[in-house]
Design a protein around this motif. Structure first.
Motif, PDB file in Angstrom:
ATOM      1  N   LEU A 163       0.826  -1.204   0.000  1.00  0.00           N
ATOM      2  CA  LEU A 163       0.000   0.000   0.000  1.00  0.00           C
ATOM      3  C   LEU A 163       0.862   1.257   0.000  1.00  0.00           C
ATOM      4  O   LEU A 163       0.481   2.287  -0.544  1.00  0.00           O
ATOM      5  N   ALA A 164       2.042   1.158   0.599  1.00  0.00           N
ATOM      6  CA  ALA A 164       2.920   2.318   0.695  1.00  0.00           C
ATOM      7  C   ALA A 164       3.866   2.422  -0.481  1.00  0.00           C
ATOM      8  O   ALA A 164       4.691   3.305  -0.549  1.00  0.00           O
ATOM      9  N   ALA A 165       3.747   1.520  -1.457  1.00  0.00           N
ATOM     10  CA  ALA A 165       4.767   1.374  -2.492  1.00  0.00           C
ATOM     11  C   ALA A 165       4.798   2.383  -3.638  1.00  0.00           C
ATOM     12  O   ALA A 165       5.834   2.527  -4.249  1.00  0.00           O
ATOM     13  N   PRO A 166       3.729   3.095  -3.970  1.00  0.00           N
ATOM     14  CA  PRO A 166       3.744   3.828  -5.233  1.00  0.00           C
ATOM     15  C   PRO A 166       4.841   4.858  -5.378  1.00  0.00           C
ATOM     16  O   PRO A 166       5.067   5.346  -6.462  1.00  0.00           O
ATOM     17  N   ALA A 167       5.551   5.176  -4.302  1.00  0.00           N
ATOM     18  CA  ALA A 167       6.625   6.149  -4.391  1.00  0.00           C
ATOM     19  C   ALA A 167       7.643   5.755  -5.449  1.00  0.00           C
ATOM     20  O   ALA A 167       8.184   6.604  -6.149  1.00  0.00           O
ATOM     21  N   SER A 168       7.936   4.433  -5.583  1.00  0.00           N
ATOM     22  CA  SER A 168       8.951   3.994  -6.534  1.00  0.00           C
ATOM     23  C   SER A 168       8.544   4.308  -7.966  1.00  0.00           C
ATOM     24  O   SER A 168       9.384   4.488  -8.829  1.00  0.00           O
ATOM     25  N   ALA A 169       7.227   4.390  -8.208  1.00  0.00           N
ATOM     26  CA  ALA A 169       6.758   4.676  -9.557  1.00  0.00           C
ATOM     27  C   ALA A 169       6.979   6.148  -9.916  1.00  0.00           C
ATOM     28  O   ALA A 169       6.966   6.525 -11.077  1.00  0.00           O
ATOM     29  N   ASP A 170       7.160   6.990  -8.910  1.00  0.00           N
ATOM     30  CA  ASP A 170       7.307   8.415  -9.152  1.00  0.00           C
ATOM     31  C   ASP A 170       8.761   8.858  -9.243  1.00  0.00           C
ATOM     32  O   ASP A 170       9.042   9.945  -9.716  1.00  0.00           O
ATOM     33  N   ARG A 171       9.693   8.040  -8.736  1.00  0.00           N
ATOM     34  CA  ARG A 171      11.096   8.458  -8.706  1.00  0.00           C
ATOM     35  C   ARG A 171      11.906   7.605  -9.675  1.00  0.00           C
ATOM     36  O   ARG A 171      11.793   6.385  -9.662  1.00  0.00           O
ATOM     37  N   PRO A 172      12.740   8.252 -10.497  1.00  0.00           N
ATOM     38  CA  PRO A 172      13.510   7.462 -11.471  1.00  0.00           C
ATOM     39  C   PRO A 172      14.585   6.606 -10.831  1.00  0.00           C
ATOM     40  O   PRO A 172      14.926   5.550 -11.335  1.00  0.00           O
ATOM     41  N   LYS A 185      39.152   0.086 -21.135  1.00  0.00           N
ATOM     42  CA  LYS A 185      37.992   0.682 -20.477  1.00  0.00           C
ATOM     43  C   LYS A 185      36.746  -0.075 -20.930  1.00  0.00           C
ATOM     44  O   LYS A 185      36.552  -0.278 -22.129  1.00  0.00           O
ATOM     45  N   LEU A 186      35.968  -0.449 -19.974  1.00  0.00           N
ATOM     46  CA  LEU A 186      34.727  -1.160 -20.264  1.00  0.00           C
ATOM     47  C   LEU A 186      33.568  -0.214 -19.952  1.00  0.00           C
ATOM     48  O   LEU A 186      33.516   0.367 -18.871  1.00  0.00           O
ATOM     49  N   GLN A 187      32.667  -0.071 -20.906  1.00  0.00           N
ATOM     50  CA  GLN A 187      31.519   0.812 -20.687  1.00  0.00           C
ATOM     51  C   GLN A 187      30.288  -0.054 -20.452  1.00  0.00           C
ATOM     52  O   GLN A 187      29.907  -0.842 -21.322  1.00  0.00           O
ATOM     53  N   LEU A 188      29.707   0.092 -19.277  1.00  0.00           N
ATOM     54  CA  LEU A 188      28.527  -0.695 -18.909  1.00  0.00           C
ATOM     55  C   LEU A 188      27.294   0.201 -18.911  1.00  0.00           C
ATOM     56  O   LEU A 188      27.356   1.350 -18.456  1.00  0.00           O
ATOM     57  N   GLU A 189      26.199  -0.338 -19.420  1.00  0.00           N
ATOM     58  CA  GLU A 189      24.934   0.388 -19.352  1.00  0.00           C
ATOM     59  C   GLU A 189      24.018  -0.338 -18.376  1.00  0.00           C
ATOM     60  O   GLU A 189      23.701  -1.515 -18.571  1.00  0.00           O
ATOM     61  N   ALA A 190      23.625   0.377 -17.328  1.00  0.00           N
ATOM     62  CA  ALA A 190      22.645  -0.149 -16.375  1.00  0.00           C
ATOM     63  C   ALA A 190      21.283   0.416 -16.747  1.00  0.00           C
ATOM     64  O   ALA A 190      21.174   1.593 -17.104  1.00  0.00           O
ATOM     65  N   SER A 191      20.251  -0.412 -16.686  1.00  0.00           N
ATOM     66  CA  SER A 191      18.904   0.094 -16.970  1.00  0.00           C
ATOM     67  C   SER A 191      17.911  -0.542 -16.000  1.00  0.00           C
ATOM     68  O   SER A 191      18.161  -1.625 -15.472  1.00  0.00           O
ATOM     69  N   TRP A 192      16.805   0.157 -15.771  1.00  0.00           N
ATOM     70  CA  TRP A 192      15.813  -0.301 -14.807  1.00  0.00           C
ATOM     71  C   TRP A 192      14.488   0.417 -15.032  1.00  0.00           C
ATOM     72  O   TRP A 192      14.444   1.435 -15.715  1.00  0.00           O
ATOM     73  N   ASP A 193      13.448  -0.128 -14.455  1.00  0.00           N
ATOM     74  CA  ASP A 193      12.146   0.525 -14.469  1.00  0.00           C
ATOM     75  C   ASP A 193      12.071   1.453 -13.268  1.00  0.00           C
ATOM     76  O   ASP A 193      12.172   1.002 -12.122  1.00  0.00           O
ATOM     77  N   GLY A 194      11.910   2.730 -13.516  1.00  0.00           N
ATOM     78  CA  GLY A 194      11.813   3.698 -12.424  1.00  0.00           C
ATOM     79  C   GLY A 194      11.111   4.925 -12.956  1.00  0.00           C
ATOM     80  O   GLY A 194      11.262   5.270 -14.135  1.00  0.00           O
ATOM     81  N   GLY A 195      10.342   5.590 -12.122  1.00  0.00           N
ATOM     82  CA  GLY A 195       9.553   6.707 -12.621  1.00  0.00           C
ATOM     83  C   GLY A 195       8.503   6.169 -13.575  1.00  0.00           C
ATOM     84  O   GLY A 195       7.926   5.115 -13.354  1.00  0.00           O
ATOM     85  N   ARG A 196       8.309   6.836 -14.694  1.00  0.00           N
ATOM     86  CA  ARG A 196       7.251   6.393 -15.611  1.00  0.00           C
ATOM     87  C   ARG A 196       7.800   5.766 -16.880  1.00  0.00           C
ATOM     88  O   ARG A 196       7.072   5.511 -17.826  1.00  0.00           O
ATOM     89  N   ARG A 197       9.103   5.574 -16.909  1.00  0.00           N
ATOM     90  CA  ARG A 197       9.679   4.944 -18.103  1.00  0.00           C
ATOM     91  C   ARG A 197      10.958   4.201 -17.702  1.00  0.00           C
ATOM     92  O   ARG A 197      11.396   4.284 -16.561  1.00  0.00           O
ATOM     93  N   ARG A 198      11.537   3.523 -18.659  1.00  0.00           N
ATOM     94  CA  ARG A 198      12.785   2.805 -18.406  1.00  0.00           C
ATOM     95  C   ARG A 198      13.927   3.814 -18.295  1.00  0.00           C
ATOM     96  O   ARG A 198      14.064   4.703 -19.137  1.00  0.00           O
TER      97      ARG A 198
END
Lengths: 259, 95
Positions: free
Chosen positions: A17-26, A117-130
């Motif tokens: 119930l307290a979770a929707p904060a993660s949907a608002d923050r990237p 040099k190794l370039q890594l791309e991190a990605s995740w679901d945060g806010g309203r988009r990836r």
């Protein structure tokens, strides 16, 4: 036990119930280390990269974005990316690692530069988009300078009045050697025949020998006309480390024994 | 905000009633040490990473089932994540 179950259910309900904060923050993620473990040129290894989340990062994935010095792979269960150890998510404040397979070819630019040099791309679901972010990490490389291979077998027995295929084992010490072949010295006191009536013999499994791998070469020793006793054969193994040819001279004692 | 605050109060009451998470400092310390150590090694095979973790757990006297439970709990337990984070910074140094 019943009380614990009820507690867990209620706690889960309240958290959800307290979770929707993660949907608002990237959210953000920090790659904790600036350099990885070193890789021996020619080797294929798995490296771990440690991350710390700031915010809840759901479906957290890491891919190699760019490098021209190495080849890469991901865990079998994800195939096209690497994820955290157990859960697909990296929650706020959580630290976890992702593993990536790295192969540095012998011909790599990293051989001369002591790393890349190794370039890594991190990605995740945060806010309203990836969301995604780019992170650089130095992968140090080192060159193996020891003996490339070792001859394991140094003596065999052959029955007088007959002939037999003998096996000589070799073990790999360098990350990998390729195009491995062996010839017996022309001055051999016993007639030698190679597989397929060729002029050399090679390893049984394939023509490469990796670090820690043991394989055998075979050739036929004809003792039909030999008198019992010990005969020393000179063996010359030749192979390549990347583009560089190399070799190992050795010997094999063939004991011709009475049937 | 109001919903979060109310949920927080209810959650605190629940955790208090249930006794909160029960993972020992030892499990937290092992996890922090593991996360600090694992990037320093190159592993021949992917399974070697887990084998190394298994060895570390055995050396530290931490049961594998307890560790797996601990890892599964982290997603839902901010306090436990904070404990690991603090332990990690102590063992590994910031940044």
């Amino acid at each position: 036990m019943r009380r614990l179950t009820i507690c867990l259910l209620l706690t889960g309900l309240v958290v959800s119930l307290a979770a929707p904060a993660s949907a608002d923050r990237p959210g953000k993620v920090e790659l904790i280390q600036e350099r990885s473990a070193a890789v021996v040129v020619g080797d294929t290894v798995w490296l771990a990269f440690t991350w710390r989340a700031k915010g809840d990062l759901e479906n957290f994935r890491v891919v190699v974005r760019r490098t021209d010095a190495a080849e890469f792979g991901y865990p079998e269960n994800t195939a096209t990316y690497s994820g955290p150890y157990q859960s697909p998510h990296l929650m706020d404040g959580e630290i976890d690692y992702t593993a990536i397979q790295v192969h540095v070819p012998e011909s790599s630019k990293a051989t001369r530069a002591n790393g890349f040099k190794l370039q890594l791309e991190a990605s995740w679901d945060g806010g309203r988009r990836r969301q995604s972010s780019i992170h650089n990490v130095k992968v140090p490389t080192t060159v193996y300078r020891g003996t490339d291979v070792a001859q394991v077998t140094d003596a065999v027995e052959v029955t007088a009045g007959a002939g037999m295929w003998v096996e000589v084992a070799y073990s790999g010490l360098a990350p990998v050697v390729e195009r491995f072949s062996v010839v017996v010295g022309a001055e051999a006191a016993l007639p030698i025949t190679y597989p397929g009536y060729g002029s050399t013999t090679s390893l049984h499994h394939d023509a490469s020998l990796e670090d820690g791998e043991t394989d055998v070469v075979r050739f036929f020793v004809d003792a039909a006309d030999a008198t019992p006793g010990d005969y020393e054969l000179k063996l010359a193994a030749s192979f390549a480390r990347g583009e560089r040819p190399s070799g190992l001279d050795g010997s094999l004692t063939v004991s011709v024994v009475t049937p | 905000m109001r919903r979060s605050a109310i949920a927080g109060l209810v959650l605190a009451a629940l955790l208090s009633a249930c006794g909160g998470t029960s993972f020992s400092d030892e499990v937290v310390a092992v996890e922090a040490a593991w996360l600090c150590d694992v990037p320093r090694f190159a592993f021949d095979e992917a399974v070697d990473i887990d084998a190394e973790l298994t060895s570390l757990l055995a050396e530290s006297g931490v049961d594998r089932a307890v560790y797996d439970d601990f890892k599964a709990t982290l997603d839902d337990d901010a306090e436990l994540r904070q404990r690991v984070s603090v332990a990690f910074d102590t063992v590994c140094g910031e940044g």
